[in-house]
Motif scaffolding. Structure first.
Motif, mmCIF file in Angstrom:
data_model
loop_
_atom_site.group_PDB
_atom_site.id
_atom_site.type_symbol
_atom_site.label_atom_id
_atom_site.label_comp_id
_atom_site.label_asym_id
_atom_site.label_seq_id
_atom_site.Cartn_x
_atom_site.Cartn_y
_atom_site.Cartn_z
ATOM 1 N N ASP A 104 65.487 65.534 38.753
ATOM 2 C CA ASP A 104 64.339 65.398 37.840
ATOM 3 C C ASP A 104 63.615 64.109 38.188
ATOM 4 O O ASP A 104 63.851 63.072 37.578
ATOM 5 C CB ASP A 104 64.824 65.390 36.387
ATOM 6 C CG ASP A 104 63.688 65.045 35.412
ATOM 7 O OD1 ASP A 104 62.500 65.220 35.785
ATOM 8 O OD2 ASP A 104 63.998 64.592 34.297
ATOM 9 N N TRP A 105 62.771 64.165 39.194
ATOM 10 C CA TRP A 105 62.081 62.956 39.633
ATOM 11 C C TRP A 105 61.012 62.534 38.616
ATOM 12 O O TRP A 105 60.761 61.347 38.421
ATOM 13 C CB TRP A 105 61.443 63.194 41.007
ATOM 14 C CG TRP A 105 60.738 61.996 41.562
ATOM 15 C CD1 TRP A 105 59.416 61.676 41.442
ATOM 16 C CD2 TRP A 105 61.334 60.920 42.305
ATOM 17 N NE1 TRP A 105 59.148 60.488 42.070
ATOM 18 C CE2 TRP A 105 60.312 60.008 42.612
ATOM 19 C CE3 TRP A 105 62.636 60.665 42.744
ATOM 20 C CZ2 TRP A 105 60.543 58.845 43.340
ATOM 21 C CZ3 TRP A 105 62.868 59.505 43.474
ATOM 22 C CH2 TRP A 105 61.823 58.606 43.758
ATOM 23 N N THR A 106 60.386 63.514 37.971
ATOM 24 C CA THR A 106 59.289 63.190 37.052
ATOM 25 C C THR A 106 59.788 62.590 35.748
ATOM 26 O O THR A 106 59.005 62.005 35.000
ATOM 27 C CB THR A 106 58.454 64.446 36.718
ATOM 28 O OG1 THR A 106 59.300 65.397 36.042
ATOM 29 C CG2 THR A 106 57.893 65.081 37.982
ATOM 30 N N ASP A 155 67.458 73.638 32.162
ATOM 31 C CA ASP A 155 66.526 73.235 33.217
ATOM 32 C C ASP A 155 65.410 74.243 33.429
ATOM 33 O O ASP A 155 64.386 73.926 34.023
ATOM 34 C CB ASP A 155 67.289 73.032 34.529
ATOM 35 C CG ASP A 155 68.018 71.695 34.551
ATOM 36 O OD1 ASP A 155 67.394 70.689 34.168
ATOM 37 O OD2 ASP A 155 69.199 71.663 34.920
ATOM 38 N N LYS A 163 64.545 69.777 35.850
ATOM 39 C CA LYS A 163 64.448 69.778 37.307
ATOM 40 C C LYS A 163 63.574 70.962 37.685
ATOM 41 O O LYS A 163 64.065 72.037 38.004
ATOM 42 C CB LYS A 163 65.836 69.889 37.918
ATOM 43 C CG LYS A 163 66.774 68.771 37.457
ATOM 44 C CD LYS A 163 68.214 69.116 37.756
ATOM 45 C CE LYS A 163 69.147 68.022 37.199
ATOM 46 N NZ LYS A 163 70.565 68.395 37.360
ATOM 47 N N ASP A 211 59.575 66.946 41.741
ATOM 48 C CA ASP A 211 60.966 67.358 41.548
ATOM 49 C C ASP A 211 61.470 68.114 42.781
ATOM 50 O O ASP A 211 62.601 67.904 43.246
ATOM 51 C CB ASP A 211 61.103 68.262 40.316
ATOM 52 C CG ASP A 211 61.074 67.477 38.993
ATOM 53 O OD1 ASP A 211 60.904 66.253 39.033
ATOM 54 O OD2 ASP A 211 61.206 68.126 37.935
ATOM 55 N N SER A 254 64.325 66.742 45.262
ATOM 56 C CA SER A 254 65.536 67.553 45.392
ATOM 57 C C SER A 254 65.859 67.802 46.864
ATOM 58 O O SER A 254 67.011 67.691 47.286
ATOM 59 C CB SER A 254 65.348 68.880 44.646
ATOM 60 O OG SER A 254 65.135 68.655 43.264
#
Ligand SMILES: [Ca+2]
Length: 434
Positions: free
Chosen positions: A233-235, A203, A240, A248, A252
């Motif tokens: 890991d939103w993108t 990460d 992350k 991210d 989080s």
């Protein structure tokens, strides 16, 4: 985030970072429901030998020589252990001895100074801009995690001024120094092993492990164990990246708040006005039904209703006593405190969340000229309350909830205005009862 005072109180219960009159603890974001990072590898048979270049600090070197084989035994690879522990440097906030004398007349920082500093006009205007610039992201996060975007922006603003100030400490060095110092050794070692887990998972690279002075990382300041448990890991790029990717970091934080029990759509507090006279024995720590508050004459300070989400019960909190603003606290206030246990922190996050929605708060004025007690006087108050049997807790000069509740009990018994706020008049009354 920056330490306000560094003295003997530092490790009293957690980190003294937010040195306010309420709970001045800074346990670093996330106080995770601590889970030891999953050991990433099965070790080959045999014990490796360990060799590190000296950090120049004997205590840190000795701790590292002891810790490395234990990290290995816990399942971390030799390469990752070396990656984290090679090149660590002693951080003087943990490993030097301060010779500065304690100022005997020192006042703990009043909560209104903390609120002034943290809920500034520029922080509110920047927060509004950030929300406007990233509407799609904030809306998606709110839909996914149920945390209102104003609170997410407020956390982001509080922690790092919206990503502008993420700290510039090397996380392994600061956590290793904390471990070597000794008083928080097991906590710091657990966090270091989480850093090893983060590297093993790919990460982040070693040089990217940048933190605040106490090891909290990224735009929403996650401790490594919190990162391992909750980072997102939103993108969708496979990492992350709470340091560089605001999406991210915000996802989080939202994920962490949701897991901590955030209740969608509910406010954390509502500012209220109290009638005169008012029975202050209802304040601070005792939840009451909304109907009771209404019957006592509690009204919203800035319009609306005192329980807009229909939650049903709340606590009346007077952070600066009867002379200051009053708030009804709802369950999300406590959820914010899982990020940082200080009441003052949760208050500022709540006020920023209001402010970025153009709801100015607090409406009530702070009692800036009240005769507050200095640290030595608070110790006298605590000692006297303890002698009188009111259980103020440790005599530490910090007027947290325990001290205030003890004072309030004394005031109730003495027939005084029972707001639990430590003033010279309160001290005189308590000492006069000895
Ligand atoms: Ca990412």
């Amino acid at each position: 985030m920056a330490p306000i005072r560094m003295n003997a109180l530092f490790f009293a219960s957690a980190f003294v970072l937010l040195s306010c009159q309420s709970t001045p603890e800074r346990p670093a974001p996330g106080q995770p429901p601590v889970t030891d990072p999953t050991p990433p590898v099965t070790q080959p048979p045999g014990n490796p030998t360990w060799s590190f270049d000296s950090s120049g600090h004997a205590q840190l070197d000795a701790w590292r020589a002891d810790f490395a084989p234990r990290a290995y035994a816990a399942g971390h690879s030799k390469d990752v252990i070396h990656s984290v522990l090679d090149g660590i440097e002693p951080m003087r906030q943990f490993l030097s001895v301060s010779s500065a004398p304690v100022d005997q007349a020192e006042f703990s920082k009043p909560i209104w100074d903390y609120v002034d500093d943290t809920v500034s006009a520029s922080r509110l205007s920047t927060g509004r801009q950030k929300l406007a610039n990233d509407t799609a992201l904030f809306d998606a996060l709110e839909r996914t995690y149920g945390v209102q975007k104003a609170y997410l922006a407020a956390i982001w603003g509080m922690e790092t001024s919206y990503g502008a100030v993420i700290g510039n400490f090397d996380a392994p060095s600061t956590l290793a120094s904390m471990a070597a110092e000794g008083r928080r050794q097991s906590f710091a070692e657990r966090e270091l092993m989480a850093l090893m887990t983060i590297l093993t998972a790919g990460d982040a690279y070693r040089h990217e492990l940048i933190a605040g002075w106490a090891g909290a990382m990224g735009q929403t300041q996650f401790m490594p164990t919190t990162y391992v448990a909750y980072a997102v890991d939103w993108t969708g790029d496979g990492t992350k990246d709470v340091w560089r990717a605001r999406a991210d970091a915000l996802a989080s934080a939202a994920n962490y708040l949701q897991a901590s029990g955030w209740r969608p759509g509910e406010p954390s507090l509502v500012e209220v006005s109290l009638p005169t006279p008012f029975n202050y024995s209802y304040a601070n720590g005792q939840k009451q039904p909304t109907s009771t508050w209404a019957a006592l004459g509690v009204t919203p300070a800035t319009g609306g209703v005192i329980d807009p989400a229909g939650i049903g019960q709340s606590e009346l909190w007077l952070p600066a006593g009867a002379a200051g603003p009053a708030f009804l606290l709802y369950p999300n206030f406590d959820v914010i405190k899982t990020y940082n246990r200080a009441d003052s922190y949760a208050l500022s996050v709540s006020l920023i969340a209001e402010g970025v929605q153009n709801r100015p708060a607090p409406a009530g004025a702070w009692p800036r000229d009240i005769d507050r007690l200095n640290i030595e006087e608070i110790k006298r108050l605590q000692s006297a309350l303890n002698q009188l049997g009111y259980s103020a807790g440790p005599v530490d000069g910090i007027a947290g909830r325990g001290t205030r509740n003890a004072l309030q009990s004394f005031q109730i018994a003495a027939g005084m205005l029972a707001d639990g706020f430590p003033t010279r008049r309160a001290l005189a009354a308590v000492e006069g009862a000895l």
